[in-house]
Write a protein that holds these residues in place. Structure first.
Motif, PDB file in Angstrom:
ATOM      1  N   ASP A 317       0.824  -1.214   0.000  1.00 48.53           N
ATOM      2  CA  ASP A 317       0.000   0.000   0.000  1.00 48.53           C
ATOM      3  C   ASP A 317       0.859   1.266   0.000  1.00 48.53           C
ATOM      4  O   ASP A 317       0.645   2.183  -0.784  1.00 48.53           O
ATOM      5  N   ARG A 318       1.863   1.327   0.888  1.00 52.50           N
ATOM      6  CA  ARG A 318       2.697   2.527   0.953  1.00 52.50           C
ATOM      7  C   ARG A 318       4.004   2.219   1.676  1.00 52.50           C
ATOM      8  O   ARG A 318       4.110   1.232   2.416  1.00 52.50           O
ATOM      9  N   VAL A 319       4.982   3.089   1.467  1.00 53.25           N
ATOM     10  CA  VAL A 319       6.286   2.998   2.096  1.00 53.25           C
ATOM     11  C   VAL A 319       6.480   4.247   2.956  1.00 53.25           C
ATOM     12  O   VAL A 319       6.248   5.370   2.495  1.00 53.25           O
ATOM     13  N   VAL A 320       6.905   4.046   4.214  1.00 53.00           N
ATOM     14  CA  VAL A 320       7.073   5.149   5.159  1.00 53.00           C
ATOM     15  C   VAL A 320       8.463   5.077   5.786  1.00 53.00           C
ATOM     16  O   VAL A 320       9.174   4.074   5.649  1.00 53.00           O
ATOM     17  N   GLU A 324       7.379   7.491  10.999  1.00 52.65           N
ATOM     18  CA  GLU A 324       5.978   7.173  10.736  1.00 52.65           C
ATOM     19  C   GLU A 324       5.674   5.742  11.147  1.00 52.65           C
ATOM     20  O   GLU A 324       4.600   5.444  11.676  1.00 52.65           O
ATOM     21  N   VAL A 341       2.047  -2.029   4.707  1.00 48.53           N
ATOM     22  CA  VAL A 341       2.860  -0.855   4.927  1.00 48.53           C
ATOM     23  C   VAL A 341       4.295  -1.318   5.114  1.00 48.53           C
ATOM     24  O   VAL A 341       4.572  -2.238   5.887  1.00 48.53           O
TER      25      VAL A 341
END
Length: 347
Positions: A317-320, A324, A341
């Motif tokens: 979904d996303r890279v943080v 975070e 994530v």
């Protein structure tokens, strides 16, 4: 080096400077490029894992990166090699490891549990010649990180333990990272999949991963009855959450002589969880545990990733960054998820 740490179970998670590790004999230090944020990390933070014996602690267990230092006795790896590893690392010496079953090694190590993990710039991996897996050039870091726990765990649970076959009905309870992976693997094997979750976003992601049907597990919904109505009873069930309710819902969604795979951890919070064993006995159900996947079994999975049969990149979904990730970890169990994530410590 910078690392995500906590000083007490259930306490504040912070990013701090901690001493960098050295490569142990037989092991390596990996410079972490990506590390997946997994519900197992939340269990570690909450204190549900008895392998964590000292604090402060660095969590994180599914990773991809580059070998930064090589310990004495390592034969197969060099600095600069791009690698991942199962989250269960075998000792490399016992009969289980020698037979390719390192995931049940009695002397196993697990980054993020038995020692400092991969929510850091550097992480130690032991018995490197047994546990490291070379990464193909066409698998990116974020995707590779998911292979070490959630995707590999789901692959072995569905393909190896349950031995799902074409046209079988499979119910997956929980559409987080491992659940979505299980949906994708089962669908790729030709099964008809029902995904169960409490959140619309997770169910939408499950449909994109290949689920034929979805059931929203709202309060008061009889999940097994809904699944039975759709399928006549499933051949295989997967509990990808790990709670008394999700385990029972999965088991009771089976047809007679079905196979249940328990993937989600069932920590003994408030006493050992009740499992509907009368149904297991009366319907002659098989109950199977599944605990990661040994490095020896990775080639089959990676071949299916390479030929496009499996698409783990679709589940990211996303890279943080670390900061975070530290903010997200304490709320992970209750936060709706529609994909994985991944933490990149370089950010």
């Amino acid at each position: 080096m910078r690392a995500m740490t906590f000083d007490r179970f259930g306490g504040h998670v912070a990013v701090r400077d901690v001493p960098a590790p050295a490569a142990p004999p037989g092991g390596v230090v990996v410079r972490v490029h990506a590390s997946g944020l997994c519900l197992s990390d939340w269990h570690a933070w909450a204190g549900h894992d008895t392998d964590i014996t000292s604090l402060p602690h660095v969590p994180g267990h599914e990773l991809a990166g580059v070998v930064a230092a090589v310990g004495e006795g390592v034969e197969c790896w060099r600095e600069g090699d791009r690698v991942t590893s199962p989250f269960v690392c075998g000792c490399g010496r016992c009969a289980w490891c020698r037979s390719g079953q390192a995931q049940v090694c009695p002397d196993q190590t697990q980054p993020g549990f038995t020692h400092a993990g991969s929510f850091a710039e550097l992480v130690v991996l032991h018995a490197a010649d047994t546990n490291l897996v070379a990464l193909p050039d066409d698998v990116d870091d974020a995707t590779a990180a998911s292979l070490g726990c959630r995707f590999a765990t789901a692959y072995r649970a569905v393909a190896g333990r349950a031995r799902v076959r074409r046209d079988e009905w499979v119910v997956v309870v929980g559409a987080g990272g491992v659940g979505l992976s299980a949906v994708m693997v089962a669908a790729a094997l030709g099964a008809r999949v029902v995904a169960v979750d409490r959140h619309d976003g997770a169910l939408d992601a499950a449909r994109r991963a290949g689920a034929a049907h979805t059931v929203r597990a709202d309060e008061g919904v009889d999940v097994p009855a809904a699944v039975q109505d759709l399928t006549g009873g499933c051949h295989v069930s997967v509990d990808a959450v790990g709670s008394e309710r999700t385990c029972a819902d999965a088991v009771q969604s089976l047809r007679r002589r079905g196979r249940h795979v328990q993937v989600g951890l069932l920590p003994p919070v408030g006493g050992h969880p009740r499992v509907p064993m009368s149904r297991v006995i009366g319907w002659e159900l098989d109950v199977l545990g599944s605990h990661g996947m040994a490095a020896a079994d990775y080639p089959e999975m990676l071949a299916r990733v390479a030929d496009g049969t499996l698409r783990p990149a679709d589940l990211v979904d996303r890279v943080v960054g670390l900061a975070e990730g530290a903010r997200l970890l304490p709320g992970l169990a209750d936060t709706p998820r529609a994909g994985m994530v991944v933490v990149d410590p370089r950010r």
